[in-house]
Write a protein that holds these residues in place. Structure first.
Motif, short mmCIF file in Angstrom:
data_model
loop_
_atom_site.label_atom_id
_atom_site.label_comp_id
_atom_site.label_asym_id
_atom_site.label_seq_id
_atom_site.Cartn_x
_atom_site.Cartn_y
_atom_site.Cartn_z
N GLN A 110 0.75 -1.34 -0.33
CA GLN A 110 -0.02 0.04 -0.10
C GLN A 110 0.69 1.14 -0.06
N LEU A 114 1.04 4.27 -2.89
CA LEU A 114 0.95 5.55 -2.62
C LEU A 114 2.02 6.36 -3.03
N ASN A 134 2.29 12.31 -0.97
CA ASN A 134 1.32 11.07 -1.40
C ASN A 134 1.06 10.00 -0.18
N ASN A 138 -2.52 8.87 3.67
CA ASN A 138 -3.20 7.72 4.58
C ASN A 138 -3.08 8.43 6.01
#
Length: 209
Positions: A110, A114, A134, A138
């Motif tokens: 992940q 990202l 970026n 999250n």
């Protein structure tokens, strides 16, 4: 008998202009001196003009030499910069490995997705600031460190926020860290303290608030 005195005829006397000074008339010697003076002045002016011309020519030569030297220097710099750029953009610096450290709740895959980085991408062809932004989209990601390991490796180290409290919203739960960041809205109830004194609008709530 008395002596006869011969009278000199003034009209027959020879008048020497070169030896005599007559008011209003220049003698030949004076005229000749003036001519010589004028000719000397002309010669001096001619020599001055020649000197000025030669100095101008020398100055032009020097300026031309300086200009040529500057152009050569700029040309060499352009060649050098072009050679360095070509070398840095060569496949030798293409990314072959991306390592992730510090992940827990969020998987390494992940985080890599990202980041926007890809295998085969040039190691210089990305902005560290942009990659950090970026990854930090999250809410679980608190800090990000990115290092280039030349010639072809990238390491990403993250620090995650940890869920410490919960708020119940309509049968779901918002996970919060100890600084109050909303990390996630989930139906799963964790073994965490539930804060009941806060009112959160379920419609406008977004993770990361």
């Amino acid at each position: 008998m008395g002596k006869k005195i011969k009278k000199k005829n003034s009209d027959n006397e020879i008048f020497n202009f070169s030896d005599e000074i007559v008011i209003g008339i220049n003698s030949p010697k004076v005229i000749e001196k003036k001519k010589k003076g004028k000719s000397n002045i002309k010669k001096v002016k001619k020599t001055e003009k020649k000197i000025n011309k030669s100095s101008k020519v020398e100055n032009n030569k020097k300026s031309n030499q300086k200009l040529k030297g500057f152009i050569k220097w700029v040309f060499l710099m352009i060649l050098l910069i072009g050679a360095i750029t070509f070398f840095l953009m060569s496949p030798f610096f293409n990314i072959k490995e991306i390592t992730i450290e510090g992940e827990n709740r969020i998987s390494a895959k992940q985080i890599e997705n990202l980041s926007g980085l890809n295998i085969g991408q040039n190691i210089f062809n990305f902005s560290k600031i942009r990659v950090k932004e970026n990854i930090k989209t999250n809410p679980y990601i608190s800090t990000v460190e990115i290092n280039r390991s030349f010639p072809n490796k990238i390491s990403i180290k993250v620090t995650e926020r940890i869920a410490t409290f919960m708020i119940e919203i309509g049968g779901a739960y918002v996970y919060l860290d100890n600084q109050g960041y909303a990390l996630e809205l989930s139906n799963e109830k964790l073994e965490l303290p539930i804060i009941t004194s806060l009112n959160i609008d379920e419609v406008t709530f977004r993770p990361g608030d």
